[in-house]
Scaffold this motif. Structure first.
Motif, PDB file in Angstrom:
ATOM      1  N   ASP A   9     -14.020  64.988 -24.856  1.00 56.18           N
ATOM      2  CA  ASP A   9     -13.858  65.860 -26.024  1.00 56.18           C
ATOM      3  C   ASP A   9     -12.459  65.773 -26.636  1.00 56.18           C
ATOM      4  N   ALA A  10     -11.544  65.068 -26.005  1.00 60.31           N
ATOM      5  CA  ALA A  10     -10.137  65.107 -26.408  1.00 60.31           C
ATOM      6  C   ALA A  10      -9.928  64.753 -27.876  1.00 60.31           C
ATOM      7  N   ASP A  66      -2.440  65.626 -24.896  1.00 57.93           N
ATOM      8  CA  ASP A  66      -1.980  67.018 -24.816  1.00 57.93           C
ATOM      9  C   ASP A  66      -2.981  67.941 -24.137  1.00 57.93           C
ATOM     10  N   TYR A  67      -4.200  67.479 -23.946  1.00 58.73           N
ATOM     11  CA  TYR A  67      -5.265  68.352 -23.473  1.00 58.73           C
ATOM     12  C   TYR A  67      -5.662  67.984 -22.057  1.00 58.73           C
ATOM     13  N   VAL A 125      -9.840  69.083 -34.388  1.00 62.95           N
ATOM     14  CA  VAL A 125      -9.958  70.511 -34.710  1.00 62.95           C
ATOM     15  C   VAL A 125      -8.576  71.150 -34.742  1.00 62.95           C
ATOM     16  N   HIS A 126      -7.759  70.865 -33.746  1.00 63.96           N
ATOM     17  CA  HIS A 126      -6.422  71.446 -33.645  1.00 63.96           C
ATOM     18  C   HIS A 126      -5.600  71.119 -34.888  1.00 63.96           C
ATOM     19  N   GLU A 127      -5.562  69.831 -35.251  1.00 63.30           N
ATOM     20  CA  GLU A 127      -4.760  69.415 -36.403  1.00 63.30           C
ATOM     21  C   GLU A 127      -5.294  69.994 -37.709  1.00 63.30           C
ATOM     22  N   ALA A 128      -6.613  70.006 -37.878  1.00 56.35           N
ATOM     23  CA  ALA A 128      -7.192  70.544 -39.106  1.00 56.35           C
ATOM     24  C   ALA A 128      -6.923  72.042 -39.237  1.00 56.35           C
ATOM     25  N   ALA A 129      -7.021  72.769 -38.132  1.00 58.30           N
ATOM     26  CA  ALA A 129      -6.772  74.211 -38.164  1.00 58.30           C
ATOM     27  C   ALA A 129      -5.315  74.506 -38.516  1.00 58.30           C
TER      28      ALA A 129
END
Length: 163
Positions: A10-11, A46-47, A17-21
């Motif tokens: 899922d990374a 990072d995850y 998702v992280h960057e878009a948010a």
């Protein structure tokens, strides 16, 4: 839509998702320097998916990851609130904002914390996300200066809630 434990595969989706948010929500509360520092150096590395934390993803019925959240069942020194656990991250894809994804993830993180013995939790929320937590029963404790990257700082809100 369902929530499940995150897996190493899922990374890339979690990073997206992280960057878009950050790109969508960050400018609502921070200047360009903070948003850029918040983005700085992000990578799939990072995850961590096998640590002590709870790492969950929200996934559509078609298998697309549209949000993620993490939590720890312990009190860490940076928290001002006296709590048992901490929600350490919660991000939702901008095209799924206001669709209940964040609430679904937060409820699942709270359930995980309760199962691990926590009765209270805190989080450090970005200024653009604090209202989300307050609408779900969290109360603001204090504001902290947070170093995003490269010496760039911005305010984050510490909030707490009973589980």
């Amino acid at each position: 839509m369902h929530v499940r434990p995150a897996e190493p595969g899922d990374a890339e989706a979690v990073l997206a998702v992280h960057e878009a948010a950050i790109a969508e929500g960050g400018p609502r509360a921070y200047d360009d320097a903070v948003v850029e520092a918040w983005h700085a150096g992000r990578s799939v590395d990072d995850y961590e998916f096998d640590g002590d934390d709870t790492f969950l993803v929200a996934e559509t019925d078609e298998g697309a990851v549209v949000g993620f959240g993490t939590a720890l069942p312990e009190h860490r020194d940076h928290l001002a609130a006296d709590v048992d656990g901490e929600v350490t991250a919660l991000y939702v894809a901008p095209d799924r904002a206001d669709a209940g994804v964040g609430t679904l993830l937060l409820d699942a993180l709270h359930e995980s914390l309760r199962e691990q013995g926590a009765a209270t939790a805190a989080c450090w929320a970005s200024a653009n996300a604090a209202g989300f937590y307050e609408r779900r029963g969290y109360e603001a404790v204090t504001t902290h200066r947070h170093a995003f990257a490269d010496g760039v700082e911005g305010d984050v809100v510490e909030l707490r809630t009973g589980l």
